[in-house]
Design a protein around this motif. Structure first.
Motif: not given
Length: 294
Positions: A241, A248, A285
């Motif tokens: 990602a 993400s 993330p």
């Protein structure tokens, strides 16, 4: 530090497309996760597109059949793209060459797909005469370790053969236990100095296919800033990602569960452990969630 969320609904308004991992996010190899089906189904009901993106070495039609068998509803997603789909294309590009196969001999769907699309199945050969190597996984998924392949890898490296890995994952969760995947063998070949060609996440071709499918589902071009990738593996899902410029969500109860939740079966995520975990990986993330739920 990633944002800790209790459910997808907290951030869903920011996205038009979800690219969701399969193993560890929507099922564990033994049963489907009802909460994940509900969350993805609700996202689609609001107009979003959901593409399941998996490092399974099987073609997407087989992955879809497996999802049906596990009871994961087709209403929860628009399409599936697999590492196996990318592998089929790579094998067709090498049509006429012979391969040495590492993987379960009973799993023939990949080769049947090549035959259906290319007109003939791949040719198999021993290491001594093969043109390249295809690794789809372990011959015995439940008992072997990556070290069991070291002698074969030395023979392969002596011939400087390309090593096509149909599943870049190192491990996958199967009903609560971790089992090795093809990526663990490929990693050992790379350590020898061998050339490894990876078919799935975190590499670009599988994302290109996923975005094409997402565009078809939505009836137009996809804005990358409106794409959310969801997965349980930092090395593949979150890194992939990041390389694509997508936001993400890390599902923390998957393969990294012990590091992030501890040994207790229903322990909550430990915020300090998550912060250190992402620092150690050098990847952040956008958010983290214990399990994919709405």
């Amino acid at each position: 530090m990633p944002r800790l969320i209790a459910g997808l609904s907290e951030i869903a308004d920011g996205y038009d497309v979800i690219l969701s991992d399969v193993w560890g996010v929507v099922h564990n190899g033994a049963s489907a996760f009802a909460g994940a089906a509900d969350a993805l189904g609700r996202f689609r009901a609001r107009g979003g597109a959901v593409i399941l993106i998996t490092n399974s070495p099987a073609p997407s039609r087989i992955v879809t059949a497996q999802l049906n068998e596990l009871g994961f509803p087709s209403s929860a997603y628009d399409a599936v793209v697999s590492s196996g789909d990318v592998t089929v294309s790579l094998l067709i590009e090498r049509s006429g060459q012979s391969l040495f196969h590492i993987g379960a001999p009973q799993e023939t769907g990949l080769f049947e797909e090549v035959a259906a699309r290319d007109g003939h199945a791949p040719r198999f050969a021993p290491i001594a005469s093969a043109d390249f190597v295809l690794c789809t996984g372990f011959i015995d998924f439940f008992s072997e370790t990556p070290e069991d392949y070291d002698e074969r890898l030395k023979l392969i490296f002596a011939r400087k053969l390309d090593f096509l890995c149909a599943n870049p994952d190192l491990v996958v969760e199967v009903d609560g236990a971790l089992s090795y995947c093809a990526g663990a063998i490929a990693e050992r070949y790379e350590r020898l100095g061998g050339n490894v060609i990876q078919a799935g996440k975190p590499f670009a071709p599988i994302y290109d296919r996923a975005l094409t499918l997402a565009g078809a589902a939505r009836g137009g071009a996809v804005e990358r800033a409106r794409v959310l990738a969801i997965g349980d593996a930092m090395r593949t899902d979150i890194r992939g990602a990041a390389k694509q410029g997508f936001d993400s969500v890390l599902v923390t109860s998957g393969i990294h569960r012990d590091a992030l939740h501890g040994a207790a079966e229903h322990a909550a995520i430990h915020a300090a452990a998550l912060q250190q975990f992402v620092l150690d990986f050098g990847l952040r993330p956008s958010a983290a969630i214990a399990q994919l739920v709405w």
